[in-house]
Scaffold this motif. Structure first.
Motif, mmCIF file in Angstrom:
data_model
loop_
_atom_site.group_PDB
_atom_site.id
_atom_site.type_symbol
_atom_site.label_atom_id
_atom_site.label_comp_id
_atom_site.label_asym_id
_atom_site.label_seq_id
_atom_site.Cartn_x
_atom_site.Cartn_y
_atom_site.Cartn_z
ATOM 1 N N ASP A 131 0.819 -1.209 0.000
ATOM 2 C CA ASP A 131 0.000 0.000 0.000
ATOM 3 C C ASP A 131 0.853 1.260 0.000
ATOM 4 O OD1 ASP A 131 -2.306 -1.490 0.079
ATOM 5 O OD2 ASP A 131 -2.439 -1.457 2.274
ATOM 6 N N GLY A 133 0.882 5.399 0.920
ATOM 7 C CA GLY A 133 0.297 6.069 2.065
ATOM 8 C C GLY A 133 0.982 7.373 2.408
ATOM 9 N N GLU A 135 2.768 9.705 5.280
ATOM 10 C CA GLU A 135 3.550 9.570 6.499
ATOM 11 C C GLU A 135 3.808 10.937 7.129
ATOM 12 O OE1 GLU A 135 6.317 5.674 5.523
ATOM 13 O OE2 GLU A 135 7.113 7.668 5.110
ATOM 14 N N THR A 158 5.608 7.899 11.174
ATOM 15 C CA THR A 158 4.342 7.240 11.481
ATOM 16 C C THR A 158 3.339 7.503 10.363
ATOM 17 O OG1 THR A 158 2.563 7.059 13.127
ATOM 18 C CG2 THR A 158 3.538 9.254 12.803
ATOM 19 N N GLY A 159 2.534 6.484 10.059
ATOM 20 C CA GLY A 159 1.590 6.647 8.965
ATOM 21 C C GLY A 159 0.633 5.491 8.837
ATOM 22 N N GLU A 160 0.000 5.418 7.685
ATOM 23 C CA GLU A 160 -1.032 4.407 7.437
ATOM 24 C C GLU A 160 -0.468 2.995 7.380
ATOM 25 O OE1 GLU A 160 -3.882 5.941 4.266
ATOM 26 O OE2 GLU A 160 -2.153 7.274 3.987
ATOM 27 N N ASN A 161 0.827 2.860 7.159
ATOM 28 C CA ASN A 161 1.426 1.534 6.977
ATOM 29 C C ASN A 161 2.377 1.144 8.096
ATOM 30 O OD1 ASN A 161 0.184 1.096 4.370
ATOM 31 N ND2 ASN A 161 1.599 2.644 3.592
ATOM 32 N N GLU A 194 3.278 -3.871 12.216
ATOM 33 C CA GLU A 194 2.556 -3.491 10.993
ATOM 34 C C GLU A 194 3.529 -3.102 9.887
ATOM 35 O OE1 GLU A 194 -0.965 -0.403 9.491
ATOM 36 O OE2 GLU A 194 -0.229 -0.343 11.567
ATOM 37 N N ARG A 195 4.516 -2.282 10.217
ATOM 38 C CA ARG A 195 5.501 -1.867 9.209
ATOM 39 C C ARG A 195 6.384 -3.045 8.805
ATOM 40 N NH1 ARG A 195 6.827 3.266 7.218
ATOM 41 N NH2 ARG A 195 8.466 2.990 5.674
ATOM 42 N N ARG A 198 4.402 -5.190 6.454
ATOM 43 C CA ARG A 198 4.174 -4.503 5.189
ATOM 44 C C ARG A 198 5.379 -4.669 4.261
ATOM 45 N NH1 ARG A 198 4.328 0.780 2.482
ATOM 46 N NH2 ARG A 198 6.427 0.904 3.367
#
Length: 275
Positions: A131, A133, A135, A158-161, A194-195, A198
């Protein structure tokens, strides 16, 4: 007569040195680190830099494929005192100097993610595209003294992913205050689960499509790396810059089937015209 001539010569030399020192002071960068471009030449108002760079780099994080890539370089900046607002490619941000030894940086940036086509050898077939996104990047640097010879660095992405934490120490080489010279930094990188997944994880659907083992990573230590930056003026308006990066992955990341090399590396060089 000789006394008067000698006095005039001394006054002329002192004036010359004063003007030179004044010019150097006016052209002082916000922070004299080659890794942080400053096109304002020490003056309030707009500063612009435009150029191109060529990088030889890993095709994606953990790849054993390398290739050349041409990228735009430069930024549009607006300075007021010890604050610079900037737009650089896919990042929009602010940078501020406080008490001569603290630098703060906040930016909103676009993360392009990874595409299956990034691997010419088909290493990513079946994994799909990761994805894209937005950041937010927050950074603080603390110098040991006002000349920024040595400094500590902390950064949060930091972000959506997912999230990254980057902590480092660096040393600047050279004596000029205009941002030219070189520097070297040593950094440790941490990520959340999460990261990590990803970038290096493989879920059940991806495993079935690619034939690679399903992989689930937890957060923690990601890598340790070293980076080198160089910047110099070759004329009043032209800059040459260069950079080199080596990032060595921790064991969890290195064991992922996506990671064909246990490191990522890149070398780049380019030119910028400062308006």
């Amino acid at each position: 007569m000789k006394t008067i001539s000698g006095l005039l010569l001394v006054v002329f030399i002192q004036a010359l040195f004063f003007q030179t020192a004044l010019a150097q002071e006016q052209e002082a960068a916000l922070v004299p680190l080659p890794s942080l471009d400053d096109f304002t030449k020490g003056e309030d108002g707009w500063g612009f830099g435009l150029g191109l760079g060529v990088e030889y780099e890993s095709a994606y994080e953990g790849s054993d494929e390398f290739g050349f890539e041409v990228q735009p370089a430069g930024a549009a900046q607006w300075r007021r005192g010890d604050d610079i607002f900037y737009w650089a490619g896919e990042a929009l941000g602010w940078r501020g100097l406080r008490a001569d030894t603290w630098l703060f940086d906040a930016a909103v940036a676009f993360d392009e993610g990874r595409e299956e086509s990034d691997s010419d050898d088909g290493r990513l077939d079946g994994l799909g595209d990761t994805d894209e996104g937005i950041e937010v990047v927050l950074q603080a640097r603390r110098a040991f003294n006002a000349d920024w010879r040595y400094w500590l660095d902390g950064r949060v992405v930091t972000g959506e992913n997912g999230n990254l934490g980057i902590f480092g120490v660096g040393r600047r080489f050279g004596e000029r205050k205009d941002g030219s010279g070189s520097e070297i930094g040593l950094v440790a990188v941490f990520h959340d689960s999460e990261r990590a997944n990803r970038d290096f994880g493989i879920n059940a659907l991806q495993s079935a499509a690619s034939g690679l083992n399903e992989t689930d990573l937890s957060g923690g230590f990601r890598s340790i790396g070293v980076n080198y930056s160089y910047r110099n003026y070759i004329s009043e308006n032209w800059q040459i810059f260069g950079e080199a990066l080596y990032e060595h992955y921790g064991s969890d990341v290195a064991d992922s089937p996506i990671t064909r090399n246990n490191y990522e590396a890149e070398v780049g060089v380019g030119f910028i015209y400062v308006f």
